[in-house]
Enzyme design. Structure first.
Site, PDB file in Angstrom:
ATOM      1  N   ASN A  11       0.871  -1.180   0.000  1.00 20.23           N
ATOM      2  CA  ASN A  11       0.000   0.000   0.000  1.00 20.23           C
ATOM      3  C   ASN A  11       0.908   1.230   0.000  1.00 20.23           C
ATOM      4  OD1 ASN A  11      -1.794   2.060   0.474  1.00 20.23           O
ATOM      5  ND2 ASN A  11      -2.422   1.355   2.516  1.00 20.23           N
ATOM      6  N   LYS A  13       0.022   4.209  -0.231  1.00 15.15           N
ATOM      7  CA  LYS A  13      -0.647   5.382   0.361  1.00 15.15           C
ATOM      8  C   LYS A  13      -0.428   6.599  -0.549  1.00 15.15           C
ATOM      9  CE  LYS A  13      -0.223   3.157   4.812  1.00 15.15           C
ATOM     10  NZ  LYS A  13      -0.121   3.258   6.265  1.00 15.15           N
ATOM     11  N   HIS A  95      -9.537   1.168   4.899  1.00 13.67           N
ATOM     12  CA  HIS A  95      -8.277   1.369   5.625  1.00 13.67           C
ATOM     13  C   HIS A  95      -8.527   2.325   6.791  1.00 13.67           C
ATOM     14  CE1 HIS A  95      -4.178   2.511   6.568  1.00 13.67           C
ATOM     15  NE2 HIS A  95      -3.793   1.442   5.910  1.00 13.67           N
ATOM     16  N   GLU A  97      -6.901   4.708   7.845  1.00 14.00           N
ATOM     17  CA  GLU A  97      -6.659   6.123   7.518  1.00 14.00           C
ATOM     18  C   GLU A  97      -7.867   6.735   6.813  1.00 14.00           C
ATOM     19  OE1 GLU A  97      -2.896   5.489   5.573  1.00 14.00           O
ATOM     20  OE2 GLU A  97      -2.032   4.922   7.503  1.00 14.00           O
ATOM     21  N   GLU A 165      -5.295  -4.810  10.566  1.00  7.78           N
ATOM     22  CA  GLU A 165      -4.280  -3.778  10.743  1.00  7.78           C
ATOM     23  C   GLU A 165      -4.566  -3.008  12.037  1.00  7.78           C
ATOM     24  OE1 GLU A 165      -2.371  -2.642   6.702  1.00  7.78           O
ATOM     25  OE2 GLU A 165      -4.031  -1.299   7.106  1.00  7.78           O
ATOM     26  N   GLY A 171       2.691   2.290  10.827  1.00  6.33           N
ATOM     27  CA  GLY A 171       3.699   3.348  10.724  1.00  6.33           C
ATOM     28  C   GLY A 171       4.410   3.647  12.031  1.00  6.33           C
ATOM     29  N   SER A 210       3.480  -2.098  10.281  1.00  5.64           N
ATOM     30  CA  SER A 210       4.929  -2.190  10.549  1.00  5.64           C
ATOM     31  C   SER A 210       5.544  -3.529  10.145  1.00  5.64           C
ATOM     32  CB  SER A 210       5.225  -1.870  12.017  1.00  5.64           C
ATOM     33  OG  SER A 210       4.869  -0.526  12.310  1.00  5.64           O
TER      34      SER A 210
END
Ligand code: 13P
Length: 249
Positions: A11, A13, A95, A97, A165, A171, A210
Site C-alpha cells: 500500500n 498510500k 483502511h 486512515e 491492521e 507506521g 509495521s
C-alpha cells in the site's frame, strides 16, 4: 478445504510519482516465481501506467479506495469501474486512515465493497482496533464487529481478503506479538465462518502494521496469517521483495 494462496500487497498510500514506477518494475522482476500473489496499490493516478508496465508479470495492481456509487456528481472521487478500466484488479477498502480521516463507517465500507465487486475488483477489506480499544480489552469485539459490518452479502462466493491492521501498529514500528496476531486472526476467521460457512477457510487474512524484512518471516508463518499488507516497506523494491521472500524462509 485448502489454505488460501497467500497475498502480499504493498500500500503506497499517498506516496510515489511516475519516477517511482522503476520500483514497481524491480518488484515485478524480483517477485517472479513467488508462490504468493503479489500486488502493488499505488496512488490512483499511477494505476494506468503501472498496470501496463506490469502486464504479464504476475504482479497485480490495485487501488486504495473507491466511491460507493458507480458514477455521478461526486467531485474528486474515483469509481471502482474507473479503477478497473485502467487495469486495477484489487482495491483496498476501509483502511483505518480512511475510517478515521474520512469518517468511513462500516456501512460506507460495505457499500464500497459492493461497488468494487460490481466492477470486478477484488476487495481487501481492512479492520483494526485503536490502542485505547486494545487497552480496554476490546480489540476482539471491535474488530469482529467491523468484519460483520463491513462485508456485504454480495461477497458470498466472490474472491476477497481481510486485512487485520491494528491502528497503533501502522507506521509506528510497533507490532502485536505473534500470539496476539494469531488470536485476532482466529477471531476474524470465526466471524467469517458465521457468514460464509466452510468457504471462510479460503479467505486470506492479511496482517498489516509495521511489517518489514526483519519481522516478516515470523508474521507470515503465524497461524491463520494469509499474507501481509505492507505500507512504508513496500515503497522500496529491496525491502518489499525481502518481505515477499520471507514467505519461503
Ligand atoms: P506500515 O507498514 O507503514 O506500518 O503501514 C501499514 C498499512 O497501513 C498498510 O495498509
Amino acid at each position: 478445504m485448502t489454505a488460501p494462496v497467500p497475498l502480499i500487497a504493498g500500500n503506497w498510500k499517498m506516496n510515489g510519482l511516475r519516477a517511482s514506477l522503476v520500483e514497481a518494475a524491480a518488484i515485478a522482476e524480483g517477485a517472479a516465481g513467488s508462490p504468493a500473489r503479489v500486488a502493488i496499490c499505488p496512488p490512483a493516478v499511477l494505476i494506468h501506467q503501472m498496470s501496463e508496465m506490469l502486464a504479464g508479470s504476475g504482479v497485480l495492481v490495485g487501488g486504495q479506495d473507491v466511491h460507493w456509487e458507480d458514477a455521478g456528481a461526486f467531485t474528486g472521487d474515483v469509481s471502482a469501474q474507473m479503477l478497473a478500466d485502467v487495469g486495477a484488479k484489487l482495491v483496498i477498502l476501509g483502511h483505518s486512515e480512511r475510517r478515521s480521516g474520512h469518517r468511513e463507517t462500516d456501512e460506507i465500507v460495505a457499500r464500497k465493497v459492493a461497488a468494487a465487486l460490481r466492477a470486478g475488483l477484488e476487495p481487501i477489506v481492512c479492520v483494526g482496533e485503536t490502542l485505547e480499544e486494545r487497552n480496554a480489552g476490546q480489540a476482539s469485539p471491535v474488530v469482529t464487529d467491523q468484519v460483520r459490518g463491513s462485508l456485504p452479502a454480495a461477497l458470498t462466493g466472490q474472491p476477497f481478503s481481510v486485512a487485520y491492521e491494528p491502528v497503533w501498529a501502522i507506521g509506528s514500528g510497533l507490532t502485536p506479538s505473534t500470539a496476539e496476531i494469531e488470536e485476532m486472526h482466529q477471531a476474524i476467521r470465526a466471524t467469517l465462518a458465521e457468514r460464509f460457512g466452510p468457504a471462510a477457510q479460503a479467505v486470506p487474512i492479511l496482517y498489516g502494521g509495521s511489517v518489514k524484512p526483519s519481522n516478516a518471516a515470523e508474521i507470515l508463518h503465524a497461524a491463520q496469517v494469509g499474507g501481509a499488507l505492507v505500507g512504508g516497506a513496500s515503497l522500496k523494491a529491496a525491502d518489499f521483495l525481502a518481505i515477499v521472500r520471507a514467505l519461503q524462509a
